[in-house]
Write a protein that holds these residues in place. Structure first.
Motif, PDB file in Angstrom:
ATOM      1  N   ASP A  38       0.474  -1.202  -0.123  1.00  0.00           N
ATOM      2  CA  ASP A  38      -0.069   0.213   0.065  1.00  0.00           C
ATOM      3  C   ASP A  38       0.600   1.110   0.230  1.00  0.00           C
ATOM      4  OD1 ASP A  38      -2.679   1.122   0.004  1.00  0.00           O
ATOM      5  OD2 ASP A  38      -2.222   1.575   1.913  1.00  0.00           O
ATOM      6  N   ARG A  39       2.125   0.919  -0.602  1.00  0.00           N
ATOM      7  CA  ARG A  39       3.025   2.570  -0.638  1.00  0.00           C
ATOM      8  C   ARG A  39       2.575   2.718  -1.889  1.00  0.00           C
ATOM      9  NH1 ARG A  39       8.733  -0.079   0.837  1.00  0.00           N
ATOM     10  NH2 ARG A  39       7.634  -1.794  -0.799  1.00  0.00           N
ATOM     11  N   ILE A  40       2.885   4.127  -2.047  1.00  0.00           N
ATOM     12  CA  ILE A  40       3.127   4.713  -3.313  1.00  0.00           C
ATOM     13  C   ILE A  40       4.929   4.461  -4.593  1.00  0.00           C
ATOM     14  CG2 ILE A  40       2.653   7.155  -4.794  1.00  0.00           C
ATOM     15  CD1 ILE A  40       1.014   7.676  -2.557  1.00  0.00           C
ATOM     16  N   TYR A  41       4.815   3.741  -5.486  1.00  0.00           N
ATOM     17  CA  TYR A  41       5.514   2.653  -5.872  1.00  0.00           C
ATOM     18  C   TYR A  41       5.450   4.129  -7.277  1.00  0.00           C
ATOM     19  CZ  TYR A  41       8.038   0.527  -9.368  1.00  0.00           C
ATOM     20  OH  TYR A  41       9.976   0.273  -9.856  1.00  0.00           O
ATOM     21  N   ILE A  42       6.707   4.719  -7.434  1.00  0.00           N
ATOM     22  CA  ILE A  42       6.963   5.907  -8.721  1.00  0.00           C
ATOM     23  C   ILE A  42       8.462   4.547  -8.908  1.00  0.00           C
ATOM     24  CG2 ILE A  42       7.755   7.650  -9.590  1.00  0.00           C
ATOM     25  CD1 ILE A  42       7.106   9.438  -6.972  1.00  0.00           C
ATOM     26  N   GLY A  43       8.438   4.181 -11.168  1.00  0.00           N
ATOM     27  CA  GLY A  43       9.208   3.770 -11.234  1.00  0.00           C
ATOM     28  C   GLY A  43       8.933   4.129 -12.274  1.00  0.00           C
ATOM     29  N   ILE A  44      10.424   4.908 -13.136  1.00  0.00           N
ATOM     30  CA  ILE A  44      10.991   5.341 -14.480  1.00  0.00           C
ATOM     31  C   ILE A  44      12.372   4.765 -14.912  1.00  0.00           C
ATOM     32  CG2 ILE A  44      11.238   7.981 -15.408  1.00  0.00           C
ATOM     33  CD1 ILE A  44      10.633   9.058 -13.028  1.00  0.00           C
ATOM     34  N   TRP A  45      11.869   4.146 -16.231  1.00  0.00           N
ATOM     35  CA  TRP A  45      12.969   4.116 -16.732  1.00  0.00           C
ATOM     36  C   TRP A  45      13.195   4.292 -18.313  1.00  0.00           C
ATOM     37  CZ3 TRP A  45       8.447   1.856 -15.866  1.00  0.00           C
ATOM     38  CH2 TRP A  45       7.557   1.652 -16.675  1.00  0.00           C
ATOM     39  N   GLU A  46      14.492   3.798 -18.555  1.00  0.00           N
ATOM     40  CA  GLU A  46      14.316   3.754 -19.679  1.00  0.00           C
ATOM     41  C   GLU A  46      14.276   3.322 -21.317  1.00  0.00           C
ATOM     42  OE1 GLU A  46      19.116   3.650 -20.309  1.00  0.00           O
ATOM     43  OE2 GLU A  46      18.985   5.876 -19.805  1.00  0.00           O
ATOM     44  N   ALA A  47      13.096   4.591 -22.367  1.00  0.00           N
ATOM     45  CA  ALA A  47      11.966   3.821 -23.361  1.00  0.00           C
ATOM     46  C   ALA A  47      12.371   2.300 -23.374  1.00  0.00           C
ATOM     47  CB  ALA A  47      11.712   4.634 -23.584  1.00  0.00           C
ATOM     48  N   ASP A  48      13.596   1.945 -24.004  1.00  0.00           N
ATOM     49  CA  ASP A  48      14.394   1.054 -24.259  1.00  0.00           C
ATOM     50  C   ASP A  48      14.645  -0.462 -23.602  1.00  0.00           C
ATOM     51  OD1 ASP A  48      17.008   2.326 -23.182  1.00  0.00           O
ATOM     52  OD2 ASP A  48      17.897   1.772 -25.122  1.00  0.00           O
ATOM     53  N   LEU A  49      14.778   0.172 -22.005  1.00  0.00           N
ATOM     54  CA  LEU A  49      14.903  -0.938 -21.279  1.00  0.00           C
ATOM     55  C   LEU A  49      14.298  -2.018 -21.533  1.00  0.00           C
ATOM     56  CD1 LEU A  49      17.236  -2.119 -19.694  1.00  0.00           C
ATOM     57  CD2 LEU A  49      15.405  -0.455 -17.550  1.00  0.00           C
ATOM     58  N   HIS A  50      12.903  -2.275 -21.075  1.00  0.00           N
ATOM     59  CA  HIS A  50      11.519  -2.790 -21.426  1.00  0.00           C
ATOM     60  C   HIS A  50      10.661  -2.337 -21.482  1.00  0.00           C
ATOM     61  CE1 HIS A  50       9.474  -1.750 -17.242  1.00  0.00           C
ATOM     62  NE2 HIS A  50      10.675  -1.524 -16.908  1.00  0.00           N
TER      63      HIS A  50
END
Length: 188
Positions: free
Chosen positions: A176-188
């Motif tokens: 129930d935590r607020i998760y933020i994930g940001i990645w380079e578009a070509d990673l996955h």
């Protein structure tokens, strides 16, 4: 209300004379003007540096060098093999049970490919917004802010976004935590 006799202090002088003094206490409390207490600094979402300064919870945009993260945070809480090929993950529990951050690096170049943060509901929204702004490379916009607020206020379970060559998600995780994930578009 009872009246009390004022205390009397007696002592002898150098000439052995008895001297008596009445103590009259002063119970007045000085008035301290409110402007003497500094207000916490206002978060300036319009001003953002490519590398975080350390104010609040620092977030790093994908593309920076691993050494810059290590300089800011020091020895990680843990390391493991990354989920994506040729990656290594490090993570930190900055405030136990409240704030964790994680980073996924390319093993060859040491370049940050994915950045993550998880916040408990007790963390102030302004702090999360500041971190999100830094993680996105100072690209916080009204849509991204609204997406975070909708997850924070439990109006949505998740919010997916794209900013230039970055992709990301804001969601509630299994704790129930607020998760933020940001990645380079070509990673996955």
């Amino acid at each position: 209300m009872k009246n009390y006799d004022r205390p009397i202090v007696c002592f002898t002088s150098a000439k052995h004379q008895l001297i008596a003094a009445t103590i009259i206490p002063d119970f007045s409390i000085p008035i301290i003007p409110q402007d003497r207490f500094p207000q916490p600094p206002q978060i300036e979402l319009d001003s953002c540096d490519q590398l975080p300064s350390g104010y609040g919870i620092p977030g790093f945009k994908p593309g920076i060098d691993k050494n810059q993260v290590l300089q800011m945070f020091g020895t990680p809480t843990g390391t493991e093999t990354g989920y994506w090929p040729n990656t290594k993950a490090i993570f930190y529990h900055l405030i136990p049970n409240r704030v964790s951050v994680g980073f996924l690096f390319d093993q060859n170049s040491g370049k940050l490919r994915q950045t993550e943060a998880a916040f408990s509901q007790e963390v102030e929204l302004e702090t999360i917004l500041t971190t999100l702004n830094s993680m996105s490379g100072c690209r916080l916009n009204p849509a991204l802010e609204a997406g975070l607020k909708s997850v924070h206020n439990r109006q949505k379970k998740s919010y997916v976004f794209v900013i230039d060559s970055l992709k990301g998600i804001i969601e509630r995780d299994q704790f129930d935590r607020i998760y933020i994930g940001i990645w380079e578009a070509d990673l996955h």
